[in-house]
Motif scaffolding. Structure first.
Motif, short mmCIF file in Angstrom:
data_model
loop_
_atom_site.label_atom_id
_atom_site.label_comp_id
_atom_site.label_asym_id
_atom_site.label_seq_id
_atom_site.Cartn_x
_atom_site.Cartn_y
_atom_site.Cartn_z
N ARG A 31 -38.37 -29.61 58.55
CA ARG A 31 -39.29 -30.72 58.28
C ARG A 31 -40.31 -30.91 59.41
O ARG A 31 -40.59 -32.04 59.83
CB ARG A 31 -38.51 -32.02 58.03
N ILE A 32 -40.85 -29.80 59.88
CA ILE A 32 -41.90 -29.87 60.89
C ILE A 32 -43.22 -30.13 60.17
O ILE A 32 -43.59 -29.39 59.25
CB ILE A 32 -41.98 -28.57 61.70
N PRO A 33 -43.94 -31.18 60.53
CA PRO A 33 -45.20 -31.49 59.84
C PRO A 33 -46.20 -30.33 59.94
O PRO A 33 -46.33 -29.71 61.00
CB PRO A 33 -45.72 -32.72 60.58
N GLU A 34 -46.88 -30.05 58.83
CA GLU A 34 -47.90 -29.01 58.79
C GLU A 34 -49.19 -29.60 58.23
O GLU A 34 -49.16 -30.45 57.34
CB GLU A 34 -47.45 -27.82 57.94
N THR A 35 -50.31 -29.15 58.76
CA THR A 35 -51.60 -29.64 58.31
C THR A 35 -52.65 -28.54 58.41
O THR A 35 -52.45 -27.54 59.12
CB THR A 35 -52.04 -30.86 59.15
N VAL A 74 -46.92 -31.58 70.72
CA VAL A 74 -47.26 -30.15 70.72
C VAL A 74 -47.89 -29.80 69.38
O VAL A 74 -47.36 -30.14 68.32
CB VAL A 74 -46.01 -29.28 70.93
N VAL A 75 -49.04 -29.14 69.43
CA VAL A 75 -49.66 -28.62 68.21
C VAL A 75 -49.67 -27.10 68.29
O VAL A 75 -50.26 -26.52 69.21
CB VAL A 75 -51.10 -29.14 68.03
N VAL A 76 -48.97 -26.46 67.36
CA VAL A 76 -48.95 -25.00 67.27
C VAL A 76 -50.01 -24.59 66.25
O VAL A 76 -49.94 -24.96 65.07
CB VAL A 76 -47.57 -24.48 66.85
N VAL A 77 -51.02 -23.85 66.72
CA VAL A 77 -52.10 -23.40 65.84
C VAL A 77 -51.76 -22.00 65.37
O VAL A 77 -51.77 -21.05 66.16
CB VAL A 77 -53.46 -23.42 66.58
N ALA A 120 -42.16 -19.83 64.83
CA ALA A 120 -40.83 -19.79 65.45
C ALA A 120 -40.80 -20.62 66.73
O ALA A 120 -39.82 -21.31 67.01
CB ALA A 120 -40.43 -18.34 65.74
N VAL A 121 -41.89 -20.58 67.50
CA VAL A 121 -41.99 -21.42 68.70
C VAL A 121 -41.93 -22.89 68.31
O VAL A 121 -41.25 -23.70 68.96
CB VAL A 121 -43.29 -21.12 69.48
N ALA A 122 -42.65 -23.25 67.24
CA ALA A 122 -42.66 -24.64 66.78
C ALA A 122 -41.24 -25.11 66.47
O ALA A 122 -40.82 -26.21 66.87
CB ALA A 122 -43.55 -24.77 65.54
N ARG A 123 -40.49 -24.29 65.75
CA ARG A 123 -39.12 -24.66 65.41
C ARG A 123 -38.25 -24.80 66.64
O ARG A 123 -37.48 -25.75 66.78
CB ARG A 123 -38.54 -23.60 64.47
N MET A 124 -38.38 -23.85 67.58
CA MET A 124 -37.54 -23.89 68.77
C MET A 124 -37.86 -25.09 69.65
O MET A 124 -36.96 -25.69 70.25
CB MET A 124 -37.69 -22.58 69.55
N LEU A 125 -39.14 -25.45 69.75
CA LEU A 125 -39.51 -26.63 70.53
C LEU A 125 -39.05 -27.91 69.84
O LEU A 125 -38.63 -28.87 70.50
CB LEU A 125 -41.02 -26.66 70.76
N LYS A 126 -39.11 -27.92 68.51
CA LYS A 126 -38.61 -29.06 67.74
C LYS A 126 -37.12 -29.26 68.02
O LYS A 126 -36.65 -30.38 68.28
CB LYS A 126 -38.84 -28.82 66.26
N ILE A 127 -36.36 -28.18 67.98
CA ILE A 127 -34.92 -28.26 68.24
C ILE A 127 -34.66 -28.74 69.67
O ILE A 127 -33.68 -29.46 69.93
CB ILE A 127 -34.26 -26.89 68.00
N ALA A 128 -35.56 -28.37 70.59
CA ALA A 128 -35.42 -28.78 71.99
C ALA A 128 -35.81 -30.24 72.22
O ALA A 128 -35.68 -30.75 73.34
CB ALA A 128 -36.25 -27.87 72.89
N GLY A 129 -36.32 -30.91 71.18
CA GLY A 129 -36.64 -32.32 71.29
C GLY A 129 -38.11 -32.66 71.38
O GLY A 129 -38.47 -33.84 71.51
N ALA A 130 -38.99 -31.66 71.29
CA ALA A 130 -40.43 -31.92 71.35
C ALA A 130 -40.94 -32.48 70.03
O ALA A 130 -40.37 -32.24 68.97
CB ALA A 130 -41.18 -30.64 71.70
N VAL A 160 -41.34 -16.07 56.10
CA VAL A 160 -39.96 -16.43 56.44
C VAL A 160 -39.95 -17.57 57.45
O VAL A 160 -39.22 -18.57 57.30
CB VAL A 160 -39.20 -15.21 57.01
N GLN A 161 -40.76 -17.45 58.48
CA GLN A 161 -40.79 -18.48 59.52
C GLN A 161 -41.30 -19.81 58.97
O GLN A 161 -40.80 -20.89 59.34
CB GLN A 161 -41.65 -18.03 60.71
N ASP A 162 -42.27 -19.76 58.07
CA ASP A 162 -42.79 -20.98 57.47
C ASP A 162 -41.71 -21.67 56.63
O ASP A 162 -41.58 -22.90 56.66
CB ASP A 162 -44.01 -20.66 56.60
N HIS A 163 -40.93 -20.88 55.90
CA HIS A 163 -39.84 -21.44 55.10
C HIS A 163 -38.84 -22.17 56.00
O HIS A 163 -38.36 -23.27 55.67
CB HIS A 163 -39.14 -20.32 54.32
N ILE A 164 -38.53 -21.56 57.16
CA ILE A 164 -37.58 -22.19 58.09
C ILE A 164 -38.16 -23.49 58.65
O ILE A 164 -37.46 -24.50 58.77
CB ILE A 164 -37.22 -21.22 59.23
N CYS A 165 -39.46 -23.48 58.98
CA CYS A 165 -40.10 -24.69 59.50
C CYS A 165 -40.07 -25.82 58.48
O CYS A 165 -39.89 -27.00 58.83
CB CYS A 165 -41.54 -24.40 59.92
#
Length: 222
Positions: free
Chosen positions: A105-109, A52-55, A67-77, A96-101
């Motif tokens: 440790r969700i990769p960002e680019t 999944v790529v969240v733009v 926030a979607v990225a974090r929730m999908l990560k927690i769900a195993g994506a 705030v959401q970026d700090h949580i991501c």
């Protein structure tokens, strides 16, 4: 009461009233929005979670996406965030959401080539806020999204579609699914907006209060 179909200005007025008068924090609304998108992806598109790529833009729509990225990560994506906004202009909620991501440790680019091997793309660039033609780097990113064979989910509005008219603002994301929040948007019901939105899901349990213009003026004068 039948649910209204709203313009961008009406939606912003409802959000402002909900946040400032009722007292539901903006971050709470953001979490509810992200939960709605996550739930729809997990229910309708579970086979596309390999990459999944969240733009994410730099505003609150981008914050929804983070926030979607974090929730999908927690769900195993397997999730990567593609940042396309100006970090100097990031909203407080986005920060705030970026700090949580980062904590998760969700990769960002910033490299759009990450879209090449995406199986699902979450479009969280502009939302309802766009009021001018898409320009610059955003054009390249949106074109790359549309060129991808990945499934595409738009957060609130396909980026580049005018919230009021449904017209394409130069270029726009062509989504398979749009999850829009609180009320349907006028631009999703007319012109190119209907085709570019794909299937529209209205997440109407957000807690956002409907306030018509008469109520708004009465509240401002009280």
């Amino acid at each position: 009461m039948e649910k209204p179909i709203v313009t961008a200005a009406q939606m912003k007025r409802c959000d402002t009233y909900t946040i400032k008068q009722i007292g539901i924090p903006s971050l709470v609304l953001m979490e509810r929005a992200a939960l709605a998108v996550r739930d729809e992806i997990l229910n309708a598109l579970p086979i596309y979670l390999k990459h999944v790529v969240v733009v994410a833009g730099s505003g609150n729509n981008g914050g929804d996406g983070l926030a979607v990225a974090r929730m999908l990560k927690i769900a195993g994506a397997n999730v990567t965030i593609l940042n396309v906004g100006n970090p100097d202009h990031a909203s407080k909620e986005h920060q705030v959401q970026d700090h949580i991501c980062q904590y998760y440790r969700i990769p960002e680019t910033n490299d759009p080539s990450v879209l090449n091997d995406a199986t699902l793309i979450v479009d969280a660039i502009f939302g309802i806020g766009i009021d001018r033609p898409v320009a610059g780097h955003y054009v390249d990113v949106i074109n790359a999204i549309n060129d991808s064979k990945a499934a595409k989910v738009a957060v609130d509005m396909p980026s580049g579609i005018n919230t009021d008219t449904g017209e394409i603002m130069g270029t726009a994301v062509k989504a398979d699914l749009t999850v829009t929040f609180a009320f349907n948007k006028l631009g999703l019901t007319k012109n190119e907006g209907q085709q570019y939105a794909g299937r529209v899901i209205i997440a109407d349990d957000m807690g956002t209060y409907w306030i018509d213009e008469h109520e708004s003026h009465s509240d401002q004068n009280s």
